[in-house]
Design a protein around this motif. Sequence first.
Motif, PDB file in Angstrom:
ATOM      1  N   VAL A  67      70.463 -12.085  -7.259  1.00 34.04           N
ATOM      2  CA  VAL A  67      69.834 -10.782  -7.042  1.00 34.04           C
ATOM      3  C   VAL A  67      70.582  -9.664  -7.752  1.00 34.04           C
ATOM      4  CG1 VAL A  67      69.315  -9.070  -5.244  1.00 34.04           C
ATOM      5  CG2 VAL A  67      68.714 -11.450  -4.903  1.00 34.04           C
ATOM      6  N   VAL A  68      71.909  -9.776  -7.906  1.00 34.76           N
ATOM      7  CA  VAL A  68      72.690  -8.687  -8.510  1.00 34.76           C
ATOM      8  C   VAL A  68      72.191  -8.342  -9.911  1.00 34.76           C
ATOM      9  CG1 VAL A  68      74.966  -8.088  -9.399  1.00 34.76           C
ATOM     10  CG2 VAL A  68      74.744  -8.976  -7.096  1.00 34.76           C
ATOM     11  N   PRO A  69      71.988  -9.314 -10.831  1.00 41.51           N
ATOM     12  CA  PRO A  69      71.435  -8.932 -12.152  1.00 41.51           C
ATOM     13  C   PRO A  69      70.047  -8.306 -12.055  1.00 41.51           C
ATOM     14  CG  PRO A  69      72.370 -11.140 -12.212  1.00 41.51           C
ATOM     15  CD  PRO A  69      72.309 -10.754 -10.782  1.00 41.51           C
ATOM     16  N   VAL A  70      69.221  -8.849 -11.154  1.00 38.82           N
ATOM     17  CA  VAL A  70      67.877  -8.290 -11.014  1.00 38.82           C
ATOM     18  C   VAL A  70      67.941  -6.849 -10.519  1.00 38.82           C
ATOM     19  CG1 VAL A  70      65.665  -8.548  -9.837  1.00 38.82           C
ATOM     20  CG2 VAL A  70      66.901 -10.574 -10.604  1.00 38.82           C
ATOM     21  N   ARG A  71      68.818  -6.586  -9.531  1.00 49.50           N
ATOM     22  CA  ARG A  71      68.930  -5.221  -9.001  1.00 49.50           C
ATOM     23  C   ARG A  71      69.499  -4.267 -10.051  1.00 49.50           C
ATOM     24  NH1 ARG A  71      68.981  -2.606  -3.977  1.00 49.50           N
ATOM     25  NH2 ARG A  71      69.043  -0.384  -4.468  1.00 49.50           N
ATOM     26  N   MET A  72      70.500  -4.722 -10.818  1.00 47.67           N
ATOM     27  CA  MET A  72      71.050  -3.863 -11.863  1.00 47.67           C
ATOM     28  C   MET A  72      70.009  -3.585 -12.939  1.00 47.67           C
ATOM     29  SD  MET A  72      74.943  -5.312 -12.216  1.00 47.67           S
ATOM     30  CE  MET A  72      75.354  -4.029 -13.381  1.00 47.67           C
ATOM     31  N   ALA A  73      69.240  -4.627 -13.322  1.00 45.46           N
ATOM     32  CA  ALA A  73      68.177  -4.404 -14.309  1.00 45.46           C
ATOM     33  C   ALA A  73      67.120  -3.456 -13.771  1.00 45.46           C
ATOM     34  CB  ALA A  73      67.543  -5.746 -14.703  1.00 45.46           C
ATOM     35  N   TRP A  74      66.787  -3.616 -12.494  1.00 41.86           N
ATOM     36  CA  TRP A  74      65.798  -2.724 -11.863  1.00 41.86           C
ATOM     37  C   TRP A  74      66.286  -1.277 -11.847  1.00 41.86           C
ATOM     38  CZ3 TRP A  74      60.895  -2.557 -10.308  1.00 41.86           C
ATOM     39  CH2 TRP A  74      60.522  -1.565  -9.426  1.00 41.86           C
ATOM     40  N   ASP A  75      67.563  -1.060 -11.460  1.00 43.32           N
ATOM     41  CA  ASP A  75      68.094   0.298 -11.446  1.00 43.32           C
ATOM     42  C   ASP A  75      68.159   0.886 -12.851  1.00 43.32           C
ATOM     43  OD1 ASP A  75      68.339   0.139  -8.735  1.00 43.32           O
ATOM     44  OD2 ASP A  75      70.442  -0.442  -8.756  1.00 43.32           O
ATOM     45  N   ALA A  76      68.538   0.048 -13.849  1.00 42.11           N
ATOM     46  CA  ALA A  76      68.575   0.536 -15.228  1.00 42.11           C
ATOM     47  C   ALA A  76      67.180   0.932 -15.708  1.00 42.11           C
ATOM     48  CB  ALA A  76      69.170  -0.549 -16.150  1.00 42.11           C
ATOM     49  N   LEU A  77      66.195   0.088 -15.397  1.00 45.51           N
ATOM     50  CA  LEU A  77      64.824   0.422 -15.788  1.00 45.51           C
ATOM     51  C   LEU A  77      64.340   1.685 -15.076  1.00 45.51           C
ATOM     52  CD1 LEU A  77      63.156  -3.114 -15.862  1.00 45.51           C
ATOM     53  CD2 LEU A  77      63.780  -1.678 -17.821  1.00 45.51           C
ATOM     54  N   ALA A  78      64.713   1.838 -13.798  1.00 45.76           N
ATOM     55  CA  ALA A  78      64.311   3.047 -13.071  1.00 45.76           C
ATOM     56  C   ALA A  78      64.943   4.291 -13.690  1.00 45.76           C
ATOM     57  CB  ALA A  78      64.696   2.924 -11.598  1.00 45.76           C
ATOM     58  N   ALA A  79      66.256   4.215 -14.017  1.00 43.53           N
ATOM     59  CA  ALA A  79      66.918   5.357 -14.655  1.00 43.53           C
ATOM     60  C   ALA A  79      66.302   5.656 -16.018  1.00 43.53           C
ATOM     61  CB  ALA A  79      68.412   5.080 -14.797  1.00 43.53           C
ATOM     62  N   ALA A  80      66.016   4.592 -16.801  1.00 41.76           N
ATOM     63  CA  ALA A  80      65.387   4.795 -18.108  1.00 41.76           C
ATOM     64  C   ALA A  80      63.994   5.404 -17.959  1.00 41.76           C
ATOM     65  CB  ALA A  80      65.308   3.462 -18.861  1.00 41.76           C
ATOM     66  N   GLY A  81      63.266   4.943 -16.949  1.00 41.06           N
ATOM     67  CA  GLY A  81      61.934   5.509 -16.715  1.00 41.06           C
ATOM     68  C   GLY A  81      62.004   6.983 -16.340  1.00 41.06           C
ATOM     69  N   ARG A  82      62.945   7.348 -15.463  1.00 39.08           N
ATOM     70  CA  ARG A  82      63.094   8.765 -15.121  1.00 39.08           C
ATOM     71  C   ARG A  82      63.489   9.605 -16.336  1.00 39.08           C
ATOM     72  NH1 ARG A  82      65.390   6.440 -10.365  1.00 39.08           N
ATOM     73  NH2 ARG A  82      67.490   6.639 -11.254  1.00 39.08           N
ATOM     74  N   PHE A  83      64.419   9.076 -17.152  1.00 39.67           N
ATOM     75  CA  PHE A  83      64.827   9.804 -18.357  1.00 39.67           C
ATOM     76  C   PHE A  83      63.656   9.980 -19.318  1.00 39.67           C
ATOM     77  CE2 PHE A  83      66.428   9.640 -22.734  1.00 39.67           C
ATOM     78  CZ  PHE A  83      67.189  10.793 -22.749  1.00 39.67           C
ATOM     79  N   LEU A  84      62.891   8.885 -19.537  1.00 42.38           N
ATOM     80  CA  LEU A  84      61.733   8.982 -20.421  1.00 42.38           C
ATOM     81  C   LEU A  84      60.688   9.933 -19.864  1.00 42.38           C
ATOM     82  CD1 LEU A  84      61.293   5.260 -21.531  1.00 42.38           C
ATOM     83  CD2 LEU A  84      62.180   7.160 -22.891  1.00 42.38           C
ATOM     84  N   TYR A  85      60.532   9.936 -18.550  1.00 51.47           N
ATOM     85  CA  TYR A  85      59.550  10.856 -17.953  1.00 51.47           C
ATOM     86  C   TYR A  85      59.978  12.309 -18.158  1.00 51.47           C
ATOM     87  CZ  TYR A  85      56.966  13.399 -14.411  1.00 51.47           C
ATOM     88  OH  TYR A  85      56.187  14.311 -13.760  1.00 51.47           O
ATOM     89  N   ARG A  86      61.298  12.589 -17.968  1.00 51.15           N
ATOM     90  CA  ARG A  86      61.755  13.964 -18.134  1.00 51.15           C
ATOM     91  C   ARG A  86      61.731  14.397 -19.586  1.00 51.15           C
ATOM     92  NH1 ARG A  86      65.744  12.361 -14.279  1.00 51.15           N
ATOM     93  NH2 ARG A  86      67.198  12.038 -15.997  1.00 51.15           N
TER      94      ARG A  86
END
Length: 432
Positions: A67-86
């Motif tokens: 789960v740790v890699p999946v959670r880190m990938a999920w958080d990275a994608l979420a941060a990237a999505g927020r950055f791209l949205y802004r």
Amino acid sequence: MPGVPRIHPAPRRVYVGMDHVEREKRPAEPSGRGPGGAGASGASGASGGCLVVAIRMPVRIVALVLVVPVRMAWDALAAAGRFLYRTVGRPAGRALAWLARAVCVWPFVALWRWVLVPAGRGLAWLARVLVVVPAGWVRRYLLAPLGRGLAWLYARVLTPVGRGALWLLGSVGAVLAAVGAGLWTGTVWLVRYLVVVPVAWAVRYLLVVPVRWAVVHLVVVPVRWLVRYLVVVPAAWLYARVLTPAGRALARCARGVAWLAAVIVAGGVTALVWGGRILVIVPAVAVWRWMLVPVGRVLLVVGREVGEALGHAWRVAGYVSVAVGRFLAALFRWVVVEPVRWVYRGVLTPLGHVVRDAVLRPVAEAARGAGRAARQAVAAARETVRQARADVRRALFGEHPQGDAPASREPRRPAGRTLDGSTTALTHLTKD
């Protein structure tokens, strides 16, 4: 009772099948969930048994690793999505919204404001001038006088004439109605007592009475006797002597057949019920009790532990992801942001101040002086041209008197503000 020893009941034991599984009632052990007790995992491990203790730690370790890699990938994608949205999505959305307004809204607004509204106003003006005003004139100066004249004609001429004619026709009609009523009454009385009454008496006593007697005594009585002794009496004898015994025999036979069919159906149903119970229900109950229930309990324990392990691993992975993100943010800050910030504050800002003080300000002062000199030269040239034009006019047309001098078409420069004077009306009023 005194002197009788107390007999303690033996622990309850339940024997299921041939396995002799012993279940004893034991006092409930404290779970330890208090201020000083163990955590939720220890309580669930104590209540789950050895199977839970055996599978909990391996499952949690494997779940954490997965789960740790999946959670880190999920958080990275979420941060990237927020950055791209802004940085991309929101400006792009605003640009698309502006483009949509420019393409779809503003042309229609301009069409409505500058084409349809003026066209509608023009059509309304044309309709008013070409239709409403002429129609009002025709109604006011043509139809209204004509209607008033017709109303006067109807009230003063046609109504009295109509009333006189109606009274005359009513009087003549009343006289004619009285004469006609008398003639009709006399004619009806003569026809009734000279024609209708004699004919009715003749038909009644010379035709109806003889025909009725003949029909009753020559047709109805013989037919009634024949129907009674040829149809009714034989039918009653047949129903009482033949059909009733036959129906009773058929009813008894039907009841016997129904009883036999009910016995056969009940026996078949009983046989099917016992056969289904022996062949289907008993094996199904055995499979459910000795196979599915234990397997289901094991799978339930495993599934619960896997779910708890995934939840625990997801929370731990969240903490790990937050820690890694903070470390990367701190690393980026100390590697990139702080050097850039130091370069901006320590190098670029003093260099910009030097360039501003040594280059830009002198250049701006020189540009302002050149502009001021150019404006003064243009003003002097304009004044020279004005004086030359005034001299040419004076040479061609002569001097004008002071009172008859034509007003100059050149724009006059307003008087400037001074310490002892002002261009406002309030200052002039206060001076006066």
